[in-house]
Write an enzyme that holds these catalytic residues in place. Structure first.
Site, PDB file in Angstrom:
ATOM      1  N   ASP A 231       0.827  -1.192   0.000  1.00 12.68           N
ATOM      2  CA  ASP A 231       0.000   0.000   0.000  1.00 12.68           C
ATOM      3  C   ASP A 231       0.875   1.262   0.000  1.00 12.68           C
ATOM      4  O   ASP A 231       1.933   1.297   0.636  1.00 12.68           O
ATOM      5  CB  ASP A 231      -0.894  -0.026   1.245  1.00 12.68           C
ATOM      6  CG  ASP A 231      -1.883   1.102   1.281  1.00 12.68           C
ATOM      7  OD1 ASP A 231      -2.752   1.145   0.395  1.00 12.68           O
ATOM      8  OD2 ASP A 231      -1.800   1.944   2.192  1.00 12.68           O
TER       9      ASP A 231
ATOM     10  N   GLU B  18       1.756  -0.052  -4.873  1.00 13.94           N
ATOM     11  CA  GLU B  18       0.777   0.950  -5.283  1.00 13.94           C
ATOM     12  C   GLU B  18       1.505   2.274  -5.497  1.00 13.94           C
ATOM     13  O   GLU B  18       1.945   2.914  -4.545  1.00 13.94           O
ATOM     14  CB  GLU B  18      -0.316   1.121  -4.216  1.00 13.94           C
ATOM     15  CG  GLU B  18      -1.370   2.142  -4.625  1.00 13.94           C
ATOM     16  CD  GLU B  18      -2.276   2.542  -3.475  1.00 13.94           C
ATOM     17  OE1 GLU B  18      -3.456   2.848  -3.739  1.00 13.94           O
ATOM     18  OE2 GLU B  18      -1.817   2.570  -2.316  1.00 13.94           O
TER      19      GLU B  18
END
Length: 618
Positions: free
Chosen positions: A325, A354
């Site tokens: 993330d 990400e």
């Protein structure tokens, strides 16, 4: 041996009785890891006043911080055998108490495990919203937020058992890998269902199940030749994390004189040669949200902690990959070290980061061995990034019906013209939506023909396709109008009280509706075909400039070729076959795997308006 175990047990009970050690992390380790040193965190009231001794083990470093409740003990693990050692805590050369610590044997060939790749189709779920397999753990005494399915932003009760119960559904659909949003404990009092504000990095949230349940999920998936990907969060922890409430060091997190300071979210400052220091710091050190303290990966104790934790989960749960993330919000030197350490331990593993940016060069900067990153001597060591520019194009271009210089299918074509920027173009994650974006079927008003064009592109071009749970049955959701809960709706049939069960086919009682079945049948057909079509996994991409809003490309290798046609115009179109001879080569006939119809590719043929074709050439 028996007396030794009795002694260790006594020491363990003694330590618990006197609350000398409240936590020790990692809770155990393995005897034959490639990593040479292990940093053991010991936590307890005033524990720093003690000295340490471990028989036959070299203690290379003991770090005390300004908080006396912590000891960071680094030991040399080379040659450590499987079994339990005793960590002796001494004062004035006398053992005050002892703590047992276990070393386990690794799974055979653990270091050689194979991560996800372009042969896979990744299925993304939010476990709280997928299926409730254990009604007894919907709420838990040790966590603040209780289940309330009526609240779109509350916990709904989905769990690991619910995922295990529906693995056959995923297998039948054709998914080969599962990415679940985080499952570790998130003890925030509200909105904890997304689990990105984690409060314990060594514990599965009890409302999802136990550590053993997570391990069992991986095992059950491997039996079905499927892979499990953990959503790992390095950039921030939750405000209720036990270490945040009693910081080991002041610089464990990024502190600001004014208290909370939100990130400016300008990731470009990480490589902008013209960026001001105040803006760079504002991005990297600013907090993602009030409940998510920003972690300082330049702190060596923290960096070692999250590195070992990541490796611990791979080894313990037998994982096949990470999705990281907010990768590009981390200290970029620290996150590169973290990534490299994991890939050094597991060379065939895969990690996708990400990197939510809107320019291919800026995203390519973050992929391993990037020539762009090399300009400032940076290498993230990150194998894969997410193709957000393709996502940007997909969400608008199928509403652009007319031929134009920079609209419609030319957006897809232009995206792929920049593939030269990426060091490994097949290791890019493709998606039409995820848990942070509006549902693709909402954007295109639940139009099955548009969905087919979107999925045709995602599932046949280069890279690793990722589907968002429920898209395959036409699920809707608009976060802009109704909030995040609307794009994270419960999968119908995942709860015993549901009146309709979309896990079941339309010919079964209360199964999928006719419309849901149409979405599902198309998705399943293409996924199952893709699974065994290697040219789609690794074949070269040959694309032609879209004319009349019709996009044609080929995936090809020395043995096979697939022709893909996407007609995004409002008119039926006829293909001038001579234009595509470079891709057609000497092939005479092909089969459209969508309609199962045979096509003579030696002469012009028609393509209906707003449809796609996947032609397997023969």
């Amino acid at each position: 041996m028996k007396s030794t175990l009795i002694t260790l047990f006594f020491c363990f009970v003694f330590s618990l009785t006197h609350a000398q050690i409240e936590r020790i992390e990692p809770p155990f380790w393995w005897s034959d890891m490639n990593i040479g040193e292990l940093q053991i965190l010991c936590y307890g009231k005033d524990i720093a006043k003690y000295d340490l001794h471990i028989k036959d083990i070299t203690i290379s470093d003991v770090t005390r911080t300004e908080n006396p409740n912590y000891l960071f003990v680094t030991i040399d693990t080379k040659g450590v055998k499987t079994g339990t050692i005793s960590i002796d805590f001494t004062e004035n050369d006398k053992v005050v108490f002892s703590q047992p610590y276990e070393f386990r044997s690794r799974k055979e060939n653990s270091a050689k495990r194979k991560g996800f790749d372009s042969s896979d189709v990744m299925y993304l779920i939010m476990p709280d919203r997928f299926a409730n397999g254990n009604l007894k753990n919907d709420s838990h005494k040790d966590t603040a937020e209780k289940a309330d399915r009526s609240n779109p932003g509350g916990r709904h009760g989905g769990d690991i058992q619910g995922v295990i119960d529906h693995l056959d559904y995923l297998k039948d659909l054709g998914a080969t890998a599962l990415w679940s949003t985080p499952l570790l404990e998130d003890n925030e009092p509200a909105y904890s269902y997304h689990t990105y504000a984690q409060s314990d990095f060594y514990k599965i949230d009890p409302r999802y199940g136990t550590n053993e349940d997570y391990k069992r999920l991986a095992s059950e998936m491997h039996k079905k030749d499927m892979k499990l990907i953990m959503d790992y969060v390095t950039n921030h922890w939750g405000s209720k994390h036990w270490m945040i409430t009693d910081l080991p060091t002041k610089d464990w997190i990024h502190q600001w004189p004014e208290g909370f300071k939100r990130s400016n979210y300008r990731m470009t400052t990480q490589f902008d040669t013209n960026a001001s220091q105040v803006d760079s710091k504002g991005c990297m050190d600013g907090w993602f949200d009030t409940t998510m303290p920003d972690m300082n990966q330049s702190n060596p104790l923290l960096l070692k902690y999250i590195t070992q934790n990541a490796i611990w989960w791979i080894e313990y749960a037998d994982l096949d990959g990470f999705r990281v993330d907010t990768y590009s919000y981390n200290d970029k030197i620290g996150i590169a070290k973290w990534t490299k350490a994991i890939m050094d331990e597991y060379p065939n593993f895969n990690i996708v980061g990400e990197v939510w940016m809107h320019d291919q060069a800026q995203m390519a900067y973050w992929q391993k061995d990037s020539k762009i990153g090399a300009i400032d001597n940076y290498n993230s060591h990150l194998p894969s990034v997410m193709d957000f520019t393709l996502h940007d194009a997909i969400t608008v271009m199928f509403n652009e019906d007319e031929n134009a210089w920079d609209k419609g299918m030319i957006r897809a074509y232009d995206n792929f013209t920049n593939d030269f920027l990426y060091p490994d173009i097949n290791n890019i994650l493709l998606f039409s939506g995820n848990h942070d974006t509006n549902r693709i079927n909402e954007i295109y008003q639940e139009d099955i023909n548009t969905y087919k064009m979107v999925m045709t592109l995602i599932l046949t071009t280069r890279g690793i396709p990722q589907l968002y749970y429920g898209d395959e049955i036409g699920m809707l959701g608009n976060k802009d109008k109704k909030g995040d809960g609307d794009i994270r709706r419960d999968f119908p049939g995942g709860w015993p009280e549901d009146t309709q069960n979309a896990f079941l086919s339309s010919d079964q009682k209360n199964g999928r509706t006719e419309d849901q079945e149409a979405f599902h049948a198309f998705t399943k057909k293409v996924l199952q075909w893709r699974k065994n079509t290697k040219v789609i996994h690794t074949g070269k991409l040959l694309q032609f400039i879209p004319f009349d809003n019709v996009y044609v490309y080929f995936r090809h290798n020395a043995e096979k070729s697939v022709m893909v046609v996407i007609n995004n115009s409002l008119k039926n179109q006829e293909l001038d076959i001579n234009r595509f001879r470079e891709g057609l080569k000497s092939f005479k006939i092909g089969t459209d795997i969508i309609t199962d119809s045979n096509i003579n590719v030696t002469e012009n043929f028609g393509v209906a308006a707003k449809t796609s074709m996947i032609i397997e050439l023969k």
